[in-house]
Design a protein around this motif. Structure first.
Motif, PDB file in Angstrom:
ATOM      1  N   ASP A 174      37.599  61.220  70.104  1.00  0.00           N
ATOM      2  CA  ASP A 174      36.587  60.361  70.721  1.00  0.00           C
ATOM      3  C   ASP A 174      36.643  58.999  70.039  1.00  0.00           C
ATOM      4  O   ASP A 174      36.385  58.890  68.838  1.00  0.00           O
ATOM      5  N   LEU A 175      36.958  57.962  70.808  1.00  0.00           N
ATOM      6  CA  LEU A 175      37.126  56.622  70.247  1.00  0.00           C
ATOM      7  C   LEU A 175      35.817  56.104  69.654  1.00  0.00           C
ATOM      8  O   LEU A 175      35.813  55.437  68.611  1.00  0.00           O
ATOM      9  N   ALA A 176      34.699  56.400  70.305  1.00  0.00           N
ATOM     10  CA  ALA A 176      33.405  55.938  69.790  1.00  0.00           C
ATOM     11  C   ALA A 176      33.082  56.585  68.446  1.00  0.00           C
ATOM     12  O   ALA A 176      32.559  55.930  67.534  1.00  0.00           O
ATOM     13  N   ASP A 195      46.314  59.805  67.599  1.00  0.00           N
ATOM     14  CA  ASP A 195      46.352  60.220  66.204  1.00  0.00           C
ATOM     15  C   ASP A 195      45.101  59.649  65.523  1.00  0.00           C
ATOM     16  O   ASP A 195      44.947  58.436  65.426  1.00  0.00           O
ATOM     17  N   HIS A 196      44.233  60.524  65.076  1.00  0.00           N
ATOM     18  CA  HIS A 196      42.946  60.095  64.529  1.00  0.00           C
ATOM     19  C   HIS A 196      43.112  59.084  63.398  1.00  0.00           C
ATOM     20  O   HIS A 196      42.454  58.031  63.378  1.00  0.00           O
ATOM     21  N   ASP A 232      40.098  54.109  84.420  1.00  0.00           N
ATOM     22  CA  ASP A 232      40.596  55.212  83.595  1.00  0.00           C
ATOM     23  C   ASP A 232      41.004  54.755  82.205  1.00  0.00           C
ATOM     24  O   ASP A 232      41.611  55.521  81.452  1.00  0.00           O
ATOM     25  N   LEU A 233      40.709  53.508  81.861  1.00  0.00           N
ATOM     26  CA  LEU A 233      41.032  52.993  80.535  1.00  0.00           C
ATOM     27  C   LEU A 233      39.819  53.115  79.608  1.00  0.00           C
ATOM     28  O   LEU A 233      38.670  53.128  80.052  1.00  0.00           O
ATOM     29  N   VAL A 234      40.106  53.214  78.325  1.00  0.00           N
ATOM     30  CA  VAL A 234      39.080  53.196  77.283  1.00  0.00           C
ATOM     31  C   VAL A 234      39.439  52.051  76.332  1.00  0.00           C
ATOM     32  O   VAL A 234      40.606  51.877  75.991  1.00  0.00           O
TER      33      VAL A 234
END
Length: 464
Positions: free
Chosen positions: A285-287, A323-324, A387-389
């Motif tokens: 999760d990017l957030a 990759d986190h 569909d982009l983040v």
């Protein structure tokens, strides 16, 4: 299927028996008629003999079941079926081995049409299915197809090295060899095996070694010369001067720490480049990562008086395949960069959301841009903009000249060299971010307006 086949054989055998019975009745009747006409026997005797023969034949047919008649044929069919099943089992084993191999494999027919491509091959060319397509339209490497045609005509194996075309270049070696089926009947229809080995890691290790030596020798020369000069001074006229010693030792420590940061960034960049051709698989999760970065930098931000304002633009999912640790490092580098060049004290805005990121320079004079827009990234990935983040880091510093924007991601490029060295920069932060985005097949855009600050935006494909 076996039961249906057995029933069909029995029914066929029953029809054959009925036809044989009719032929036997007709022929025996003809013989009896010939005997009567020639006068060799009395009609009553002939009739009795014919009736007895037909009765015996009927009894024979009645008590010999269709299964007995069908048994020889059934044995032959069973033998053929067992042979076919064994051949199919061997074929499944071969196909299973091909699917399990981590290296790409293509099987081509005499016309260059792909008959089989294992999962590794489909991943290499970015397709879900390649069978039935011409090899030249599947793998965009003319030298490989030309070698395959030469192998079909000469029946001699060949090996050719090529580079794939795409977001991330991959250096590969294709080994092309004719397939010997061992069956003379199949030889008029030759097939070719194309086995591809990825040499990207090997080539990158070689290039990394050369780049590391060149970069280290260039960037470490100045601080090493300073340290050696201070050591010589401390051994000379400053040997008995405590104040000079303290000053020089402090400078030496600063130079040593700078070299340490430089080596750490070079090693980090080398690791990222080594795996740049391998797409990450984990879902993150990017957030959440953005929040973790802010938490980890909290002591440093507080000591410098910097403020980071985190905004999640909507409640939609911000999951991505990534990759986190690399995404953590990219966001950390962008925030660190914004704190260094965003004024004193620095004010930083960190945004995460879906779709195209909002431009922070919609009002006032137009901003200058470099890199990938949301539309360009979406088109390259074959998805919609929604569909982009994205993650965006904005500072409110003096901004960046237009001519400098395209070069910011180059190694060791600095807009203000003196200021960068004073702030502890190595000139590799944005280069690391760029290579991380390359590995994640995303996009990186830089926007800036003089006296209005700068914004750095990373785009990723959303993971369902």
């Amino acid at each position: 299927m076996q039961d249906d086949l057995a029933a069909m054989i029995r029914n066929t055998a029953a029809r054959v028996r009925a036809r044989d019975f009719a032929w036997a009745a007709g022929i025996s009747a003809g013989v009896c008629a010939g005997l009567l006409i020639s006068g060799y026997a009395d009609w009553q005797i002939v009739l009795i003999v014919w009736a007895a023969f037909m009765a015996a034949l009927a009894v024979r047919y009645r008590f010999s079941s269709g299964r007995v008649w069908a048994a020889p044929v059934q044995r032959i069919v069973d033998t053929q079926m067992e042979a076919q099943q064994a051949e199919l089992a061997r074929l499944r084993i071969v196909q299973g081995v091909a699917r399990a191999l981590p290296e790409p494999i293509f099987v081509l027919d005499a016309d260059g049409i792909v008959e089989h491509a294992n999962p590794a091959a489909l991943e290499l060319v970015g397709m879900k299915e390649a069978a039935g397509r011409h090899f030249a339209s599947v793998l965009r490497a003319p030298e490989v197809f030309e070698a395959a045609e030469a192998v079909l005509s000469s029946h001699e194996s060949q090996s050719v090295e090529f580079t794939t075309i795409g977001g991330v270049e991959r250096t590969c070696r294709a080994s092309i060899t004719p397939i010997d089926t061992g069956d003379a009947d199949l030889q008029p229809h030759p097939r070719t095996l194309v086995f591809i080995r990825d040499l990207t890691s090997e080539r990158r290790v070689e290039q990394m070694r050369a780049d590391f030596i060149a970069s280290a020798s260039h960037e470490l020369r100045t601080p090493l010369a300073s340290v050696l000069g201070f050591i010589e001074t401390l051994r000379g006229h400053a040997k008995d001067d405590p104040e000079a010693q303290e000053k020089f030792l402090s400078t030496m420590q600063s130079q040593a720490e700078r070299m340490q940061r430089l080596v750490a960034d070079l090693m980090s960049l080398s690791r990222i480049e080594l795996n740049e051709h391998v797409p990450p698989r984990a879902r993150v999760d990017l957030a959440d990562i953005a929040n973790d970065v802010i938490d980890s930098l909290a002591p440093l931000l507080q000591s410098g008086g910097a403020i980071v304002d985190f905004i999640k633009d909507n409640d939609q999912s911000t999951n991505i395949r990534a990759d986190h640790d690399e995404i953590f490092q990219a966001i950390q580098n962008l925030i660190d960069n914004a704190v260094k060049y965003g004024g004193d004290p620095a004010m930083v805005k960190l945004r995460v959301g879906r779709g195209a990121s909002p431009t922070p320079f919609s009002d006032g004079p137009p901003a200058h841009r470099a890199g990938d827009s949301a539309e360009q990234v979406a088109a390259r990935l074959g998805v919609g903009v929604d569909d982009l983040v994205y993650v965006q880091v904005r500072d409110f510093g003096p901004g960046i000249e237009r001519a400098d924007l395209p070069r910011l991601t180059e190694r060791f490029y600095r807009v203000n060299i003196e200021r960068s060295r004073k702030s502890g920069g190595t000139g590799l932060g944005l280069a690391i971010v760029k290579h991380i985005m390359n590995r994640h097949k995303g996009g990186f855009q830089i926007e800036s307006r003089l006296a209005g600050g700068a914004a750095f935006t990373c785009y990723f494909q959303h993971a369902d």
